[in-house]
Design an enzyme around this catalytic site. Sequence first.
Site, PDB file in Angstrom:
ATOM      1  N   TYR A   1     -14.400  -2.914   9.303  1.00 25.68           N
ATOM      2  CA  TYR A   1     -13.026  -2.394   9.497  1.00 25.68           C
ATOM      3  C   TYR A   1     -12.385  -2.808  10.917  1.00 25.68           C
ATOM      4  O   TYR A   1     -11.117  -3.378  10.969  1.00 25.68           O
ATOM      5  CB  TYR A   1     -12.786  -0.983   9.367  1.00 25.68           C
ATOM      6  CG  TYR A   1     -11.499  -0.511   9.219  1.00 25.68           C
ATOM      7  CD1 TYR A   1     -10.666  -0.334   8.492  1.00 25.68           C
ATOM      8  CD2 TYR A   1     -11.165   0.375  10.607  1.00 25.68           C
ATOM      9  CE1 TYR A   1      -9.390   0.414   8.545  1.00 25.68           C
ATOM     10  CE2 TYR A   1      -9.811   0.919  10.804  1.00 25.68           C
ATOM     11  CZ  TYR A   1      -9.081   0.764   9.804  1.00 25.68           C
ATOM     12  OH  TYR A   1      -7.812   1.541  10.149  1.00 25.68           O
TER      13      TYR A   1
ATOM     14  N   GLY B   1       0.732  -1.143   0.079  1.00 19.99           N
ATOM     15  CA  GLY B   1       0.032  -0.168   0.043  1.00 19.99           C
ATOM     16  C   GLY B   1       0.846   1.298   0.020  1.00 19.99           C
ATOM     17  O   GLY B   1       0.863   2.302   0.661  1.00 19.99           O
TER      18      GLY B   1
ATOM     19  N   ARG C   1       0.134   5.764  -1.787  1.00 19.40           N
ATOM     20  CA  ARG C   1      -0.363   6.958  -1.018  1.00 19.40           C
ATOM     21  C   ARG C   1      -0.333   6.821   0.285  1.00 19.40           C
ATOM     22  O   ARG C   1      -0.333   6.007   0.906  1.00 19.40           O
ATOM     23  CB  ARG C   1      -1.809   7.328  -1.821  1.00 19.40           C
ATOM     24  CG  ARG C   1      -2.817   6.586  -1.579  1.00 19.40           C
ATOM     25  CD  ARG C   1      -3.844   6.740  -2.764  1.00 19.40           C
ATOM     26  NE  ARG C   1      -4.702   5.698  -2.736  1.00 19.40           N
ATOM     27  CZ  ARG C   1      -5.827   5.427  -1.977  1.00 19.40           C
ATOM     28  NH1 ARG C   1      -6.316   6.110  -1.182  1.00 19.40           N
ATOM     29  NH2 ARG C   1      -6.587   4.078  -2.237  1.00 19.40           N
TER      30      ARG C   1
HETATM   31  N1  NAP Z   1      -5.627   6.966   8.238  1.00 18.32           N
HETATM   32  C1  NAP Z   1      -5.981   6.852   9.487  1.00 18.32           C
HETATM   33  O1  NAP Z   1      -6.221   7.500  10.322  1.00 18.32           O
HETATM   34  C2  NAP Z   1      -5.496   5.340  10.013  1.00 18.32           C
HETATM   35  C3  NAP Z   1      -5.692   5.044  11.247  1.00 18.32           C
HETATM   36  C4  NAP Z   1      -5.606   3.774  11.675  1.00 18.32           C
HETATM   37  C5  NAP Z   1      -4.908   2.872  11.111  1.00 18.32           C
HETATM   38  N2  NAP Z   1      -4.850   3.113   9.533  1.00 18.32           N
HETATM   39  C6  NAP Z   1      -3.978   2.216   8.739  1.00 18.32           C
HETATM   40  O2  NAP Z   1      -2.934   2.585   8.243  1.00 18.32           O
HETATM   41  C7  NAP Z   1      -2.937   1.887   7.088  1.00 18.32           C
HETATM   42  C8  NAP Z   1      -2.752   3.086   5.755  1.00 18.32           C
HETATM   43  O3  NAP Z   1      -3.924   3.816   5.817  1.00 18.32           O
HETATM   44  P1  NAP Z   1      -4.009   5.324   5.023  1.00 18.32           P
HETATM   45  O4  NAP Z   1      -4.611   6.063   5.909  1.00 18.32           O
HETATM   46  O5  NAP Z   1      -2.588   5.603   4.446  1.00 18.32           O
HETATM   47  O6  NAP Z   1      -5.051   4.859   3.894  1.00 18.32           O
HETATM   48  P2  NAP Z   1      -5.080   5.459   2.362  1.00 18.32           P
HETATM   49  O7  NAP Z   1      -4.699   6.770   2.109  1.00 18.32           O
HETATM   50  O8  NAP Z   1      -6.422   4.810   1.978  1.00 18.32           O
HETATM   51  O9  NAP Z   1      -4.231   4.508   1.417  1.00 18.32           O
HETATM   52  C9  NAP Z   1      -4.562   2.959   1.582  1.00 18.32           C
HETATM   53  C10 NAP Z   1      -3.391   2.336   0.614  1.00 18.32           C
HETATM   54  O10 NAP Z   1      -3.652   0.950   0.686  1.00 18.32           O
HETATM   55  C11 NAP Z   1      -3.502   0.554  -0.791  1.00 18.32           C
HETATM   56  N3  NAP Z   1      -4.357  -0.697  -0.872  1.00 18.32           N
HETATM   57  C12 NAP Z   1      -5.673  -0.934  -0.850  1.00 18.32           C
HETATM   58  N4  NAP Z   1      -6.289  -2.177  -1.122  1.00 18.32           N
HETATM   59  C13 NAP Z   1      -5.000  -2.674  -1.625  1.00 18.32           C
HETATM   60  C14 NAP Z   1      -4.811  -3.903  -2.111  1.00 18.32           C
HETATM   61  N5  NAP Z   1      -5.692  -4.644  -2.234  1.00 18.32           N
HETATM   62  N6  NAP Z   1      -3.503  -4.309  -2.459  1.00 18.32           N
HETATM   63  C15 NAP Z   1      -2.430  -3.461  -2.048  1.00 18.32           C
HETATM   64  N7  NAP Z   1      -2.593  -2.256  -1.904  1.00 18.32           N
HETATM   65  C16 NAP Z   1      -3.976  -1.775  -1.545  1.00 18.32           C
HETATM   66  C17 NAP Z   1      -3.944   1.763  -1.527  1.00 18.32           C
HETATM   67  O11 NAP Z   1      -3.450   1.567  -2.707  1.00 18.32           O
HETATM   68  P3  NAP Z   1      -4.086   2.188  -4.185  1.00 18.32           P
HETATM   69  O12 NAP Z   1      -3.666   3.465  -4.427  1.00 18.32           O
HETATM   70  O13 NAP Z   1      -3.853   1.084  -5.355  1.00 18.32           O
HETATM   71  O14 NAP Z   1      -5.854   2.115  -3.887  1.00 18.32           O
HETATM   72  C18 NAP Z   1      -3.303   2.691  -0.738  1.00 18.32           C
HETATM   73  O15 NAP Z   1      -1.774   2.777  -1.249  1.00 18.32           O
HETATM   74  C19 NAP Z   1      -4.157   1.118   6.696  1.00 18.32           C
HETATM   75  O16 NAP Z   1      -3.897  -0.262   7.113  1.00 18.32           O
HETATM   76  C20 NAP Z   1      -5.094   1.603   7.807  1.00 18.32           C
HETATM   77  O17 NAP Z   1      -6.068   0.764   8.082  1.00 18.32           O
HETATM   78  C21 NAP Z   1      -5.043   4.286   9.151  1.00 18.32           C
END
Ligand code: NAP
Length: 219
Positions: A142, A8, A11
């Site tokens: 989630y 992932g 972004r």
């Molecule tokens: N943001 C928060 O507040 C928060 C809080 C707690 C935990 N997290 C965790 O932190 C991690 C990153 O979150 P984020 O906020 O950066 O999310 P995000 O901005 O929505 O980015 C999600 C990333 O995951 C990739 N992805 C989704 N499905 C995929 C798949 N099947 N195979 C490969 N890549 C995939 C997306 O790639 P594409 O560009 O190809 O879609 C993107 O690079 C996640 O595990 C999330 O649950 C986030």
Amino acid sequence: MPLVLVTGASRGIGRELCRQLLERGCTVLAGVRDVAQAPPGTEPIELDVADGDSVAAAAEAVRTAHGTLDILVNNAGILSEDDEDLLELPEDLLLETLNTNALGPFRTIQAFAPLLRKGGRIVNVSSGGGQLSSPSDWSPAYCLSKTLLNGLTVQFAQALKPRGIAVNAVCPGWVRTDMGSPSAPRSVAEGAAGLTWLCLDAPPGMTGRFLRDGIEIPW
Ligand SMILES: NC(=O)c1ccc[n+]([C@@H]2O[C@H](COP(=O)([O-])OP(=O)(O)OC[C@H]3O[C@@H](n4cnc5c(N)ncnc54)[C@H](OP(=O)(O)O)[C@@H]3O)[C@@H](O)[C@H]2O)c1
């Protein structure tokens, strides 16, 4: 310097983590569904964690090119905007969320574990939403997927202990990304910092823990 794979990486927190790891001198393999979206300075690896064939092909590509891996970060994740009410949650939405957020890391760890050397690390990017100790009432699919990821963290930590590989889960906090929304209090740099610490600075023997900002939190 360590060879790190970040899933992932296109972004959000994953992309920023790649930037921080490069700044620390790591060689970074960016696991991305679209190789054109790999961050600058990384080596793109086509990787869809929801697809077993894609994960197997990515592991084979890394084995052929590098033969080994030091750190695997399971960061890829999804949160559906329809993930609202457990009493009316569509089963296919639950399955899709589990498939990416929990089975994704499961199949990725299985595929890449043979490449990880003694002293290697696996970092599973979880969420406070997965904590059973303080249940959440938002986005049930989630939260359930992150609870399962936490369980997998404990189980894989046990399974990989004899090989000297550490497996830990980390919550980045609520971060301003596409998933976290502009209302979140933390920048991507602040969110990724705890992941960078777990990759490069955490005590080597620490395994089977759940952390935020380098501090252990309850499951
Ligand atoms: N943001 C928060 O507040 C928060 C809080 C707690 C935990 N997290 C965790 O932190 C991690 C990153 O979150 P984020 O906020 O950066 O999310 P995000 O901005 O929505 O980015 C999600 C990333 O995951 C990739 N992805 C989704 N499905 C995929 C798949 N099947 N195979 C490969 N890549 C995939 C997306 O790639 P594409 O560009 O190809 O879609 C993107 O690079 C996640 O595990 C999330 O649950 C986030």
